[in-house]
Design an enzyme around this catalytic site. Sequence first.
Site, PDB file in Angstrom:
ATOM      1  N   ARG A 181       0.823  -1.216   0.000  1.00  0.00           N
ATOM      2  CA  ARG A 181       0.000   0.000   0.000  1.00  0.00           C
ATOM      3  C   ARG A 181       0.858   1.266   0.000  1.00  0.00           C
ATOM      4  O   ARG A 181       0.491   2.284   0.600  1.00  0.00           O
ATOM      5  CB  ARG A 181      -0.944   0.022   1.218  1.00  0.00           C
ATOM      6  CG  ARG A 181      -1.854  -1.174   1.339  1.00  0.00           C
ATOM      7  CD  ARG A 181      -2.931  -1.215   0.267  1.00  0.00           C
ATOM      8  NE  ARG A 181      -3.883  -2.263   0.552  1.00  0.00           N
ATOM      9  CZ  ARG A 181      -3.793  -3.497   0.061  1.00  0.00           C
ATOM     10  NH1 ARG A 181      -2.815  -3.842  -0.757  1.00  0.00           N
ATOM     11  NH2 ARG A 181      -4.705  -4.406   0.378  1.00  0.00           N
ATOM     12  N   SER A 256     -10.667  -0.075   3.684  1.00  0.00           N
ATOM     13  CA  SER A 256      -9.862  -0.310   4.898  1.00  0.00           C
ATOM     14  C   SER A 256      -9.310   1.021   5.389  1.00  0.00           C
ATOM     15  O   SER A 256      -8.632   1.720   4.635  1.00  0.00           O
ATOM     16  CB  SER A 256      -8.688  -1.235   4.593  1.00  0.00           C
ATOM     17  OG  SER A 256      -9.158  -2.416   3.991  1.00  0.00           O
ATOM     18  N   GLU A 352      -4.362   3.926   6.350  1.00  0.00           N
ATOM     19  CA  GLU A 352      -4.214   3.734   4.900  1.00  0.00           C
ATOM     20  C   GLU A 352      -4.866   4.909   4.160  1.00  0.00           C
ATOM     21  O   GLU A 352      -4.365   5.373   3.139  1.00  0.00           O
ATOM     22  CB  GLU A 352      -4.875   2.412   4.484  1.00  0.00           C
ATOM     23  CG  GLU A 352      -4.749   2.129   3.003  1.00  0.00           C
ATOM     24  CD  GLU A 352      -5.340   0.773   2.609  1.00  0.00           C
ATOM     25  OE1 GLU A 352      -5.015  -0.239   3.237  1.00  0.00           O
ATOM     26  OE2 GLU A 352      -6.132   0.759   1.657  1.00  0.00           O
TER      27      GLU A 352
HETATM   28  P1  FAD Z   1      -8.718   9.328  -4.460  1.00  0.00           P
HETATM   29  O1  FAD Z   1      -9.386   8.943  -3.212  1.00  0.00           O
HETATM   30  O2  FAD Z   1      -9.361  10.336  -5.328  1.00  0.00           O
HETATM   31  O3  FAD Z   1      -7.235   9.788  -4.136  1.00  0.00           O
HETATM   32  C1  FAD Z   1      -6.415   9.066  -3.255  1.00  0.00           C
HETATM   33  C2  FAD Z   1      -5.075   9.815  -3.117  1.00  0.00           C
HETATM   34  O4  FAD Z   1      -4.383   9.794  -4.364  1.00  0.00           O
HETATM   35  C3  FAD Z   1      -5.252  11.293  -2.763  1.00  0.00           C
HETATM   36  O5  FAD Z   1      -4.166  11.653  -1.956  1.00  0.00           O
HETATM   37  C4  FAD Z   1      -5.185  11.999  -4.117  1.00  0.00           C
HETATM   38  O6  FAD Z   1      -4.706  13.344  -4.016  1.00  0.00           O
HETATM   39  C5  FAD Z   1      -4.202  11.121  -4.871  1.00  0.00           C
HETATM   40  N1  FAD Z   1      -4.464  11.042  -6.318  1.00  0.00           N
HETATM   41  C6  FAD Z   1      -5.608  10.642  -6.919  1.00  0.00           C
HETATM   42  N2  FAD Z   1      -5.438  10.626  -8.251  1.00  0.00           N
HETATM   43  C7  FAD Z   1      -4.176  11.033  -8.502  1.00  0.00           C
HETATM   44  C8  FAD Z   1      -3.404  11.222  -9.686  1.00  0.00           C
HETATM   45  N3  FAD Z   1      -3.899  11.009 -10.908  1.00  0.00           N
HETATM   46  N4  FAD Z   1      -2.118  11.651  -9.559  1.00  0.00           N
HETATM   47  C9  FAD Z   1      -1.589  11.900  -8.331  1.00  0.00           C
HETATM   48  N5  FAD Z   1      -2.277  11.742  -7.183  1.00  0.00           N
HETATM   49  C10 FAD Z   1      -3.548  11.311  -7.267  1.00  0.00           C
HETATM   50  N6  FAD Z   1      -7.807  -0.155  -2.056  1.00  0.00           N
HETATM   51  C11 FAD Z   1      -7.027  -1.242  -2.294  1.00  0.00           C
HETATM   52  O7  FAD Z   1      -5.794  -1.103  -2.466  1.00  0.00           O
HETATM   53  N7  FAD Z   1      -7.557  -2.499  -2.324  1.00  0.00           N
HETATM   54  C12 FAD Z   1      -8.863  -2.727  -2.152  1.00  0.00           C
HETATM   55  O8  FAD Z   1      -9.293  -3.872  -2.209  1.00  0.00           O
HETATM   56  C13 FAD Z   1      -9.716  -1.609  -1.895  1.00  0.00           C
HETATM   57  N8  FAD Z   1     -11.031  -1.794  -1.663  1.00  0.00           N
HETATM   58  C14 FAD Z   1     -11.826  -0.713  -1.392  1.00  0.00           C
HETATM   59  C15 FAD Z   1     -13.193  -0.933  -1.148  1.00  0.00           C
HETATM   60  C16 FAD Z   1     -14.018   0.128  -0.887  1.00  0.00           C
HETATM   61  C17 FAD Z   1     -15.486  -0.112  -0.617  1.00  0.00           C
HETATM   62  C18 FAD Z   1     -13.503   1.460  -0.875  1.00  0.00           C
HETATM   63  C19 FAD Z   1     -14.403   2.633  -0.633  1.00  0.00           C
HETATM   64  C20 FAD Z   1     -12.150   1.677  -1.102  1.00  0.00           C
HETATM   65  C21 FAD Z   1     -11.289   0.598  -1.353  1.00  0.00           C
HETATM   66  N9  FAD Z   1      -9.923   0.768  -1.597  1.00  0.00           N
HETATM   67  C22 FAD Z   1      -9.132  -0.313  -1.856  1.00  0.00           C
HETATM   68  C23 FAD Z   1      -9.323   2.091  -1.519  1.00  0.00           C
HETATM   69  C24 FAD Z   1      -9.420   2.911  -2.830  1.00  0.00           C
HETATM   70  O9  FAD Z   1     -10.512   2.491  -3.605  1.00  0.00           O
HETATM   71  C25 FAD Z   1      -8.163   2.782  -3.689  1.00  0.00           C
HETATM   72  O10 FAD Z   1      -7.026   3.211  -2.976  1.00  0.00           O
HETATM   73  C26 FAD Z   1      -8.257   3.590  -4.983  1.00  0.00           C
HETATM   74  O11 FAD Z   1      -7.126   3.365  -5.780  1.00  0.00           O
HETATM   75  C27 FAD Z   1      -8.378   5.099  -4.763  1.00  0.00           C
HETATM   76  O12 FAD Z   1      -8.679   5.686  -6.012  1.00  0.00           O
HETATM   77  P2  FAD Z   1      -9.400   7.094  -6.120  1.00  0.00           P
HETATM   78  O13 FAD Z   1      -9.400   7.482  -7.561  1.00  0.00           O
HETATM   79  O14 FAD Z   1     -10.717   7.057  -5.468  1.00  0.00           O
HETATM   80  O15 FAD Z   1      -8.384   8.003  -5.310  1.00  0.00           O
HETATM   81  P1  NAP Z   2     -10.039 -11.114   4.762  1.00  0.00           P
HETATM   82  O1  NAP Z   2     -10.230 -12.101   3.660  1.00  0.00           O
HETATM   83  O2  NAP Z   2     -11.035 -11.046   5.874  1.00  0.00           O
HETATM   84  O3  NAP Z   2      -8.578 -11.281   5.368  1.00  0.00           O
HETATM   85  C1  NAP Z   2      -8.128 -10.404   6.405  1.00  0.00           C
HETATM   86  C2  NAP Z   2      -6.716  -9.973   6.088  1.00  0.00           C
HETATM   87  O4  NAP Z   2      -5.865 -11.112   6.131  1.00  0.00           O
HETATM   88  C3  NAP Z   2      -6.617  -9.376   4.713  1.00  0.00           C
HETATM   89  O5  NAP Z   2      -6.529  -7.991   4.865  1.00  0.00           O
HETATM   90  C4  NAP Z   2      -5.403 -10.019   4.071  1.00  0.00           C
HETATM   91  O6  NAP Z   2      -4.307  -9.119   3.919  1.00  0.00           O
HETATM   92  C5  NAP Z   2      -4.983 -11.105   5.042  1.00  0.00           C
HETATM   93  N1  NAP Z   2      -5.055 -12.412   4.336  1.00  0.00           N
HETATM   94  C6  NAP Z   2      -6.138 -13.222   4.212  1.00  0.00           C
HETATM   95  N2  NAP Z   2      -5.805 -14.344   3.544  1.00  0.00           N
HETATM   96  C7  NAP Z   2      -4.502 -14.234   3.227  1.00  0.00           C
HETATM   97  C8  NAP Z   2      -3.578 -15.053   2.525  1.00  0.00           C
HETATM   98  N3  NAP Z   2      -3.934 -16.237   2.028  1.00  0.00           N
HETATM   99  N4  NAP Z   2      -2.313 -14.622   2.371  1.00  0.00           N
HETATM  100  C9  NAP Z   2      -1.932 -13.424   2.858  1.00  0.00           C
HETATM  101  N5  NAP Z   2      -2.763 -12.587   3.536  1.00  0.00           N
HETATM  102  C10 NAP Z   2      -4.021 -12.988   3.724  1.00  0.00           C
HETATM  103  O7  NAP Z   2      -9.921  -9.627   4.127  1.00  0.00           O
HETATM  104  P2  NAP Z   2     -11.040  -8.661   3.582  1.00  0.00           P
HETATM  105  O8  NAP Z   2     -11.101  -7.474   4.442  1.00  0.00           O
HETATM  106  O9  NAP Z   2     -12.289  -9.404   3.256  1.00  0.00           O
HETATM  107  O10 NAP Z   2     -10.371  -8.173   2.225  1.00  0.00           O
HETATM  108  C11 NAP Z   2     -10.140  -9.097   1.191  1.00  0.00           C
HETATM  109  C12 NAP Z   2      -9.084  -8.530   0.271  1.00  0.00           C
HETATM  110  O11 NAP Z   2      -9.547  -7.284  -0.283  1.00  0.00           O
HETATM  111  C13 NAP Z   2      -7.774  -8.220   0.970  1.00  0.00           C
HETATM  112  O12 NAP Z   2      -6.719  -8.498   0.103  1.00  0.00           O
HETATM  113  C14 NAP Z   2      -7.869  -6.751   1.258  1.00  0.00           C
HETATM  114  O13 NAP Z   2      -6.603  -6.118   1.265  1.00  0.00           O
HETATM  115  C15 NAP Z   2      -8.703  -6.235   0.092  1.00  0.00           C
HETATM  116  N6  NAP Z   2      -9.492  -5.067   0.511  1.00  0.00           N
HETATM  117  C16 NAP Z   2      -8.851  -3.903   0.638  1.00  0.00           C
HETATM  118  C17 NAP Z   2      -9.536  -2.758   1.013  1.00  0.00           C
HETATM  119  C18 NAP Z   2      -8.830  -1.441   1.096  1.00  0.00           C
HETATM  120  O14 NAP Z   2      -9.480  -0.434   1.223  1.00  0.00           O
HETATM  121  N7  NAP Z   2      -7.535  -1.415   1.040  1.00  0.00           N
HETATM  122  C19 NAP Z   2     -10.899  -2.831   1.274  1.00  0.00           C
HETATM  123  C20 NAP Z   2     -11.513  -4.060   1.171  1.00  0.00           C
HETATM  124  C21 NAP Z   2     -10.815  -5.192   0.770  1.00  0.00           C
HETATM  125  P3  NAP Z   2      -4.138  -8.112   2.668  1.00  0.00           P
HETATM  126  O15 NAP Z   2      -5.020  -6.957   2.967  1.00  0.00           O
HETATM  127  O16 NAP Z   2      -2.682  -7.756   2.748  1.00  0.00           O
HETATM  128  O17 NAP Z   2      -4.495  -8.831   1.423  1.00  0.00           O
END
Ligand code: FAD
Ligand code: NAP
Length: 356
Positions: A181, A256, A352
């Site tokens: 991340r 998250s 995050e």
């Molecule tokens: P924004 O929220 O608009 O911006 C995020 C940051 O990036 C801000 O600081 C902004 O200034 C900057 N930024 C945006 N665009 C640019 C650009 N073009 N150039 C430079 N800076 C920029 N994330 C994960 O990694 N994995 C997931 O599984 C995941 N699941 C999610 C589920 C839900 C329900 C939600 C709400 C979010 C989730 N996220 C997840 C987080 C998020 O969706 C991601 O990080 C996504 O990439 C953010 O994109 P955005 O366009 O909405 O960014």
């Molecule tokens: P989950 O399946 O309940 O698992 C909880 C955490 O354990 C996850 O965050 C994942 O880490 C870790 N994990 C589970 N199985 C694993 C494996 N086999 N090997 C390594 N790590 C493992 O998680 P969840 O919340 O439902 O999310 C599922 C996936 O979607 C995850 O990868 C999570 O990162 C992603 N997600 C991200 C966001 C976001 O906003 N960043 C939001 C929703 C879901 P990791 O997170 O490192 O994968």
Amino acid sequence: MTGFKLLIPNLAVFFNYFRLMELIRDFSLKPYNTFGIDVSAELAFKIETIEELQGVFRQRQPPYFILGGGSNVLLTRSVKELVLLIDIQGVEVVSETAESVEVAVGAGVGWHDFVLWALAQNYGGIENLSLIPGKTGAAPMQNIGAYGVEIRSILTKVEAVKITTGELRTFSNAECQFGYRESIFKHQLKDQFCIAKVYFQLTKPPHQVSLNYQPVIDWMSENGVTDPTIQQVSAAVIAIRQSKLPDPKLIGNSGSFFKNPELSAADFAVLKKKFPQVPSYPLDDGRVKVPAGWLIDQAGWKGYRKDDAGVHAKQALVLVNYGEATGSEILALAQEIQASVAARYGVLLQREVNVY
Ligand code: FAD
Ligand code: NAP
């Protein structure tokens, strides 16, 4: 309004130069962030081309507030900076071999739209990243990841515009310094570049799918799938996500809120002794990843609600806005959770979500 008046001499030239660009004045950012936080902004440009982005940066010095889909931000204040709404479109195959294609994707393309496009062409590599909200330009910011895949494994390069000069620069995958991340754009180059285009290498069939996460494996066996296609992996991920994550259209959230802590082997041993049930995943460098959601849940926060700020009832890692919560109220709740987790486990949770 003082800040806005001070900007006017610069903006006269600006408006003339960019008279064709869409301009929004004195508006609420509520529809522009998935937490649904209602803060005001003074001025925004919708950016549709790299040239417009370069033009803006050459005409006017920072600060800027760059926004994609607003799905990874928490807004705790009104925004005085000039808001740039990134809407650069386009998905284009730029090179091709028998095994793979390289694709250039505009920063304003919706991430999931790009995933659906790839699946329709039968190009693999991003199916595990289905249904992540936001735009492609923000994806490299935190090296988006889910279900065992991160974009660093398929991203070839990033084109970004330098904010102080308008210069277009290319960053190789290695130069992006991706981590869990994390990327260089969140650290050494924070607020210095706006990402305009992202290049990915996707695979042609036969595909190798990544099936490490138990819920995805379970979905396959429940649905009688023994040799999953990339489309079936995507369907599994979509179904799992829809069953446990709140839809931002219905309940405000930014996914998250905290990162999963990565503990040294020694620190993990101490934690495991005190909490033998703690789930854990070993990392390649000897450290151990512990799910932050478990720590928060076991500390009693799951389903907690104070006014309109809360902790989601199905996933404790997700903080939610039930309607009228302010960014400061969500942040205060996050800080309470951090303090509680630190006191109980001796683990400091890192955010995050990007807080403004
Ligand atoms: P924004 O929220 O608009 O911006 C995020 C940051 O990036 C801000 O600081 C902004 O200034 C900057 N930024 C945006 N665009 C640019 C650009 N073009 N150039 C430079 N800076 C920029 N994330 C994960 O990694 N994995 C997931 O599984 C995941 N699941 C999610 C589920 C839900 C329900 C939600 C709400 C979010 C989730 N996220 C997840 C987080 C998020 O969706 C991601 O990080 C996504 O990439 C953010 O994109 P955005 O366009 O909405 O960014
Ligand atoms: P989950 O399946 O309940 O698992 C909880 C955490 O354990 C996850 O965050 C994942 O880490 C870790 N994990 C589970 N199985 C694993 C494996 N086999 N090997 C390594 N790590 C493992 O998680 P969840 O919340 O439902 O999310 C599922 C996936 O979607 C995850 O990868 C999570 O990162 C992603 N997600 C991200 C966001 C976001 O906003 N960043 C939001 C929703 C879901 P990791 O997170 O490192 O994968």
